[in-house]
Structure formats: C-alpha cells, structure tokens
Design a protein around this motif. Structure first.
Motif, PDB file in Angstrom:
ATOM      1  N   ASP A  68       0.826  -1.205   0.000  1.00 16.94           N
ATOM      2  CA  ASP A  68       0.000   0.000   0.000  1.00 16.94           C
ATOM      3  C   ASP A  68       0.863   1.258   0.000  1.00 16.94           C
ATOM      4  OD1 ASP A  68      -2.242  -1.560   0.055  1.00 16.94           O
ATOM      5  OD2 ASP A  68      -2.708  -1.224   2.172  1.00 16.94           O
ATOM      6  N   ALA A  69       1.926   1.241   0.813  1.00 15.57           N
ATOM      7  CA  ALA A  69       2.793   2.416   0.915  1.00 15.57           C
ATOM      8  C   ALA A  69       3.482   2.709  -0.416  1.00 15.57           C
ATOM      9  CB  ALA A  69       3.838   2.207   2.011  1.00 15.57           C
ATOM     10  N   ILE A  70       4.031   1.688  -1.028  1.00 14.80           N
ATOM     11  CA  ILE A  70       4.741   1.887  -2.299  1.00 14.80           C
ATOM     12  C   ILE A  70       3.769   2.277  -3.405  1.00 14.80           C
ATOM     13  CG2 ILE A  70       6.165   0.748  -4.048  1.00 14.80           C
ATOM     14  CD1 ILE A  70       7.375  -0.927  -1.784  1.00 14.80           C
ATOM     15  N   SER A  71       2.570   1.706  -3.374  1.00 15.62           N
ATOM     16  CA  SER A  71       1.566   2.038  -4.398  1.00 15.62           C
ATOM     17  C   SER A  71       1.134   3.488  -4.325  1.00 15.62           C
ATOM     18  CB  SER A  71       0.340   1.129  -4.244  1.00 15.62           C
ATOM     19  OG  SER A  71       0.678  -0.223  -4.415  1.00 15.62           O
ATOM     20  N   SER A  72       1.259   4.103  -3.143  1.00 17.88           N
ATOM     21  CA  SER A  72       0.833   5.494  -2.976  1.00 17.88           C
ATOM     22  C   SER A  72       1.844   6.491  -3.537  1.00 17.88           C
ATOM     23  CB  SER A  72       0.591   5.796  -1.504  1.00 17.88           C
ATOM     24  OG  SER A  72       1.818   5.834  -0.782  1.00 17.88           O
ATOM     25  N   LEU A  73       3.048   6.025  -3.869  1.00 12.52           N
ATOM     26  CA  LEU A  73       4.078   6.921  -4.387  1.00 12.52           C
ATOM     27  C   LEU A  73       3.807   7.266  -5.848  1.00 12.52           C
ATOM     28  CD1 LEU A  73       7.233   5.145  -2.875  1.00 12.52           C
ATOM     29  CD2 LEU A  73       5.993   7.120  -1.947  1.00 12.52           C
ATOM     30  N   ASP A  74       4.239   8.443  -6.254  1.00 11.30           N
ATOM     31  CA  ASP A  74       4.039   8.856  -7.648  1.00 11.30           C
ATOM     32  C   ASP A  74       4.875   8.015  -8.607  1.00 11.30           C
ATOM     33  OD1 ASP A  74       2.306  10.845  -6.847  1.00 11.30           O
ATOM     34  OD2 ASP A  74       3.875  12.375  -6.702  1.00 11.30           O
ATOM     35  N   THR A  75       6.060   7.610  -8.159  1.00  2.87           N
ATOM     36  CA  THR A  75       6.971   6.821  -8.996  1.00  2.87           C
ATOM     37  C   THR A  75       7.446   5.608  -8.213  1.00  2.87           C
ATOM     38  OG1 THR A  75       7.740   8.836 -10.081  1.00  2.87           O
ATOM     39  CG2 THR A  75       9.093   6.853 -10.346  1.00  2.87           C
ATOM     40  N   ALA A  76       7.433   4.452  -8.845  1.00  2.28           N
ATOM     41  CA  ALA A  76       7.900   3.241  -8.172  1.00  2.28           C
ATOM     42  C   ALA A  76       9.388   3.364  -7.886  1.00  2.28           C
ATOM     43  CB  ALA A  76       7.626   2.013  -9.033  1.00  2.28           C
ATOM     44  N   PRO A  77       9.822   3.155  -6.656  1.00  2.00           N
ATOM     45  CA  PRO A  77      11.235   3.302  -6.305  1.00  2.00           C
ATOM     46  C   PRO A  77      12.058   2.103  -6.771  1.00  2.00           C
ATOM     47  CG  PRO A  77      10.006   2.546  -4.412  1.00  2.00           C
ATOM     48  CD  PRO A  77       8.990   2.786  -5.497  1.00  2.00           C
ATOM     49  N   SER A  78      13.355   2.304  -6.841  1.00  2.00           N
ATOM     50  CA  SER A  78      14.259   1.193  -7.154  1.00  2.00           C
ATOM     51  C   SER A  78      15.064   0.768  -5.936  1.00  2.00           C
ATOM     52  CB  SER A  78      15.221   1.592  -8.292  1.00  2.00           C
ATOM     53  OG  SER A  78      15.995   2.720  -7.918  1.00  2.00           O
ATOM     54  N   THR A  79      15.080   1.630  -4.892  1.00  2.00           N
ATOM     55  CA  THR A  79      15.794   1.314  -3.653  1.00  2.00           C
ATOM     56  C   THR A  79      14.976   1.793  -2.460  1.00  2.00           C
ATOM     57  OG1 THR A  79      17.011   3.408  -3.812  1.00  2.00           O
ATOM     58  CG2 THR A  79      18.111   1.428  -4.659  1.00  2.00           C
ATOM     59  N   CYS A  80      15.111   1.104  -1.340  1.00  2.00           N
ATOM     60  CA  CYS A  80      14.425   1.530  -0.123  1.00  2.00           C
ATOM     61  C   CYS A  80      15.302   1.221   1.080  1.00  2.00           C
ATOM     62  CB  CYS A  80      13.065   0.848   0.015  1.00  2.00           C
ATOM     63  SG  CYS A  80      13.144  -0.901   0.440  1.00  2.00           S
ATOM     64  N   VAL A  81      15.004   1.880   2.203  1.00  2.00           N
ATOM     65  CA  VAL A  81      15.760   1.663   3.428  1.00  2.00           C
ATOM     66  C   VAL A  81      14.791   1.507   4.591  1.00  2.00           C
ATOM     67  CG1 VAL A  81      16.061   4.146   3.829  1.00  2.00           C
ATOM     68  CG2 VAL A  81      17.624   2.513   4.914  1.00  2.00           C
ATOM     69  N   ASP A  82      15.094   0.553   5.486  1.00  2.00           N
ATOM     70  CA  ASP A  82      14.301   0.299   6.684  1.00  2.00           C
ATOM     71  C   ASP A  82      15.250   0.268   7.878  1.00  2.00           C
ATOM     72  OD1 ASP A  82      12.799  -0.613   8.773  1.00  2.00           O
ATOM     73  OD2 ASP A  82      12.055  -2.421   7.780  1.00  2.00           O
ATOM     74  N   PRO A  83      15.258   1.301   8.729  1.00  2.00           N
ATOM     75  CA  PRO A  83      16.195   1.348   9.853  1.00  2.00           C
ATOM     76  C   PRO A  83      15.849   0.399  11.003  1.00  2.00           C
ATOM     77  CG  PRO A  83      15.367   3.544   9.268  1.00  2.00           C
ATOM     78  CD  PRO A  83      14.487   2.538   8.621  1.00  2.00           C
ATOM     79  N   PHE A  84      14.635  -0.156  10.999  1.00  2.00           N
ATOM     80  CA  PHE A  84      14.209  -1.063  12.068  1.00  2.00           C
ATOM     81  C   PHE A  84      13.672  -2.339  11.426  1.00  2.00           C
ATOM     82  CE2 PHE A  84      13.874   3.272  13.653  1.00  2.00           C
ATOM     83  CZ  PHE A  84      14.593   3.210  14.839  1.00  2.00           C
ATOM     84  N   GLY A  85      14.583  -3.201  11.000  1.00  2.00           N
ATOM     85  CA  GLY A  85      14.251  -4.324  10.126  1.00  2.00           C
ATOM     86  C   GLY A  85      13.268  -5.325  10.699  1.00  2.00           C
ATOM     87  N   GLY A  86      13.338  -5.599  12.006  1.00  2.00           N
ATOM     88  CA  GLY A  86      12.394  -6.527  12.633  1.00  2.00           C
ATOM     89  C   GLY A  86      12.425  -7.900  12.002  1.00  2.00           C
ATOM     90  N   SER A  87      11.315  -8.327  11.428  1.00  2.00           N
ATOM     91  CA  SER A  87      11.225  -9.638  10.796  1.00  2.00           C
ATOM     92  C   SER A  87      11.572  -9.589   9.313  1.00  2.00           C
ATOM     93  CB  SER A  87       9.812 -10.206  10.957  1.00  2.00           C
ATOM     94  OG  SER A  87       8.870  -9.431  10.241  1.00  2.00           O
ATOM     95  N   GLY A  88      11.897  -8.393   8.799  1.00  2.94           N
ATOM     96  CA  GLY A  88      12.320  -8.281   7.403  1.00  2.94           C
ATOM     97  C   GLY A  88      11.193  -8.118   6.409  1.00  2.94           C
TER      98      GLY A  88
END
Length: 444
Positions: A68-88
């Motif tokens: 849902d979060a990525i779909s809300s972006l105007d352009t599909a990203p090629s890279t992302c970062v998650d500082p609190f990975g948890g279960s991945g």
C-alpha cells in the motif's frame, strides 16, 4: 470488500508490470498467498505466508502495508531503506517488487532471520548441511548448566522458586543441534538452520509469548515435552523453508544490504535510497528485546549478562526497564506540552523517569530522521508506522510530535493517516483508544 481486493490486485499489477514475465508471475503468486482482508498493520494473517512462516514474529506489519505504501508513491522506487528491520517484511516485500532493500537491525537473532529470508541458497548444499547437523547432533553431548552459565537461572530446570522454562533433557537436545549448526562451514546454511531451530524454542518451552512478554503456560508443570520433539519440530521447519526457497528463492531482486547494529549509528553506513519505510519501537515502556530472550540465550547470541545489557542499551530509549541516561534536547510545541503534563503527574506514575524517557525517545527518532535526511533523495518519501501511548492519563501523540520535529530538520508533511486503534493498558482504561498512524514525510 470486493473493491478492496480489486484495488490490491491493481496495485500488485502496477508495481510488477516493469518486471520480466517470470518475475512478475513469481511476485503475484507470492502475494496471492496473503490474506489481504486483515489489517495491514498487523502480521497475524501472514504466519503461513512463505518465508514469513519461518518464525512467528509478534510485532510487525503485513506485506500489504508495504504494498500500500509503495503504491501510494508517484513513482515506483528502485531502492528503499528500513532502519528497524524486525522480521524483514519491508525488505522481503521490496525484493518481490524488484526493489533493492537496505535494512538495519540491532537484535542479532532478528538480523539473522532477515538475512536468512533475503539471501540465495544452493539447495543441495542446504540439504547436505541439514543431514550433517542431524547426524552430528545425535552424538554431541552438552551440559546445559555449563553452556548457559551466564543465562537467567529460570531457563533450565530446576530454575528458581520452582519455575523453569526447559527441562534439562530438552535443553541438552537443543544445545546439541546448536553446536552442530555452529560447526558448519557453509555460513548461509548455518544461518538459516539456526533461525529454524530458533523457531521451535517457544513451542518446546513452558512459556508462551503473549501481549508484551512471556508468561507460563496454563498447567505447564504437568506438561511433558518429549526430547524427540526437538528433532520433529526442527525437521518440519526445515521442510517448510526448503519448499519456500525452491518456489520463491529467485525473486525479482536478489540483492540487499543488511547493516547490523543500532539504527542511530548504523544509518551512517547506508547509501542513497529512493524512500524509507519502517516502524520503530513504540514509547510504551516495554523492552522489546525481552521477547527474544529464549532465542538470544539458547542460540548463543548472548553469553553473559554484560552482552544482554549492551544489546538493551543499543535499542531506542522507548522504555525504563534499564537504568541509563535519558538526557535529551529535542523540543517542539507538542512535545514540550506533553512532557510538562507528564511531569505534573509524575507522582501517579509507576516509574518516575517516564517523562524524561518520552523526550529521550523522540531525541533518538530525530537522530534516525536526521540520518534519513542524508540517505533519502530530495523529494523522496519517508514513511513511518508509529503508535501512541498514555501515562497517568496523559496521551502521547507520536505522529503529531514527529511531524513538528521533522520540519526542523528538513521534512515536509505529506499525510497523516490512521491505520488502526490499539488497546491501552488496563491502568489506562484498557479500551481501544490509542492510534497507530502512518506518517508520510517528504525530504525537502
């Protein structure tokens, strides 16, 4: 409901259209196994999803939230970062969408869980390693009391005050498998097998993970766990993992970066990303590392009480369970007002440092956002799923405070949207009146 499913199918198609035919089909088949009718901010419906079923993670959002979060972006990203990975979840879902993830995790067991999901495998080598571990474990003899000398005494019978988590015999078998895994030269196989052994530990124990921590099972003193259950559960977990790897191992993106350590520090080693998506610990005065004590001690990640303290100190200052500095300087109108109200009711609180902890919590998150301002490209999105808390009747509006603090370091607000209502503690009423919010900031 039908409209929701149609929208989700549209989002999946739109995000995978840029992939090759084979990769697109693989991604859609994986998403099709997810229950999209459950709330996206909880992973309770994903326990049987390939890769996610390797370990029943308590605090996470579902792949749908990432979609849902990525779909809300105007352009599909090629890279992302998650500082609190948890279960991945963020990193794994990104791989299925052809997005290269960078993820950070301070808990060494969870870091291994993430990497076990993201890495590629040679299935023949994996099968060989499994057979070797089973064979070697059958002849290894380990003294649990000697091996776990630094662990809490309640871990092994007779425990303390008549309470204990594992019988000596079951602990011996678990530790024999651990020793066999540690002896493997194939590090990728060893990492996965260690995680899978970890996935059996709660089921083999006298406790369950419930709410915010562990509690003893009803009738646990009369419960007998046969030693043979160690192998049976480990083998079942392995067979599930192999099935997932064979079917979904070659995802549209097979590369990743995993940074192990404190997000406040490790983000300095992250490279540029198109956007960030994460959920930090909530300021609910709960030490999340406590949930994973069984895995951390039984699998050898912790050897001494000093190891345990160092890990707890490397987490966000979201709790008061250990004594440490709560010095902080972050300030915003809502934060200052909230801390002042908390201090005025200090006498009603079960711990007098809660007001200082709350300000320190936001100090830590601003340190993370400051690094993300460097990492995320101009115009890129930073999305956070955050949860409110309440102490002595004083509500902490985490989303509003982060928006105010974020503006001071170069983030503009895109949107604030409620994801679900959470239940407050019994002391605070026990009703579902705490918001869990998606904060969407834009990097100016």
């Amino acid at each position: 409901m039908e409209m929701l499913i149609e929208q989700l199918e549209t989002n999946i198609t739109a995000l995978t259209d840029r992939l090759g035919v084979g990769s697109k089909l693989l991604a859609k088949n994986w998403f099709a196994r997810h229950d999209f009718l459950s709330p996206p901010s909880t992973n309770q419906s994903t326990h049987d999803l390939p890769f996610q079923r390797w370990y029943r993670f308590k605090e996470a959002f579902a792949p749908r939230a990432v979609l849902d979060a990525i779909s809300s972006l105007d352009t599909a990203p090629s890279t992302c970062v998650d500082p609190f990975g948890g279960s991945g979840t963020t990193a794994l879902t990104a791989q299925f969408l052809g997005i290269r993830p960078t993820t950070i995790e301070v808990n060494p067991f969870l870091a291994d869980l993430i990497e076990a999901k993201l890495q590629l495998y040679n299935t023949e080598a994996l099968l060989t390693s499994f057979r070797q571990v089973v064979d070697d474990a059958s002849v290894i003899r380990v003294d649990p009391r000697e091996e776990l000398w630094g662990a809490p005494q309640t871990l092994i019978a007779p425990g303390v005050g008549g309470r204990w988590i594992y019988s000596v015999q079951v602990a011996e078998r678990i530790l024999a498998y651990r020793a066999a895994i540690d002896a493997l030269t194939d590090k990728a196989s060893a990492r996965l097998l260690r995680v899978l052994l970890g996935s059996t530990l709660v089921a083999l124990s006298n406790v369950v993970i419930s709410g915010k921590g562990r509690r003893y099972r009803s009738g646990w003193k009369n419960r007998v766990v046969p030693v043979s259950a160690v192998h049976r559960m480990f083998e079942a977990a392995f067979l599930n993992a192999v099935e997932d790897i064979v079917r979904f191992g070659r995802r549209p993106c097979t590369s990743y970066t995993l940074l192990r350590g404190d997000a406040r520090v490790a983000l300095a080693n992250a490279t540029t990303a198109d956007f960030a998506l994460f959920s930090p610990p909530y300021p609910n005065s709960f030490d999340y590392t406590d949930i994973y004590n069984l895995e951390l001690w039984m699998l050898g990640y912790l050897k001494t009480p000093v190891d345990n303290r160092e890990l707890r100190e490397a987490t966000l200052r979201s709790h008061v369970q250990i004594k440490r500095s709560f010095e902080a300087t972050s300030s915003s109108p809502s934060l200052d007002r909230t801390v002042a109200e908390l201090r005025s009711r200090r006498s009603e609180m079960w711990d007098k440092q809660i007001p200082e902890m709350v300000r320190a919590y936001f100090d830590d998150l601003i340190a993370v956002l400051g690094e993300l301002h460097r990492v995320v490209i101009p115009g890129g999105s930073v999305m956070m799923v955050v949860g409110d808390s309440r102490y002595a009747g004083v509500s902490i509006d985490v989303g509003k405070i982060l928006v105010e603090l974020g503006k001071g370091i170069g983030f503009d607000l895109s949107s604030l949207s409620s994801m679900r209502s959470m239940r407050s503690s019994a002391q605070q009423g026990g009703t579902y009146d705490l918001d869990e919010t998606l904060v969407h900031l834009i990097r100016a």
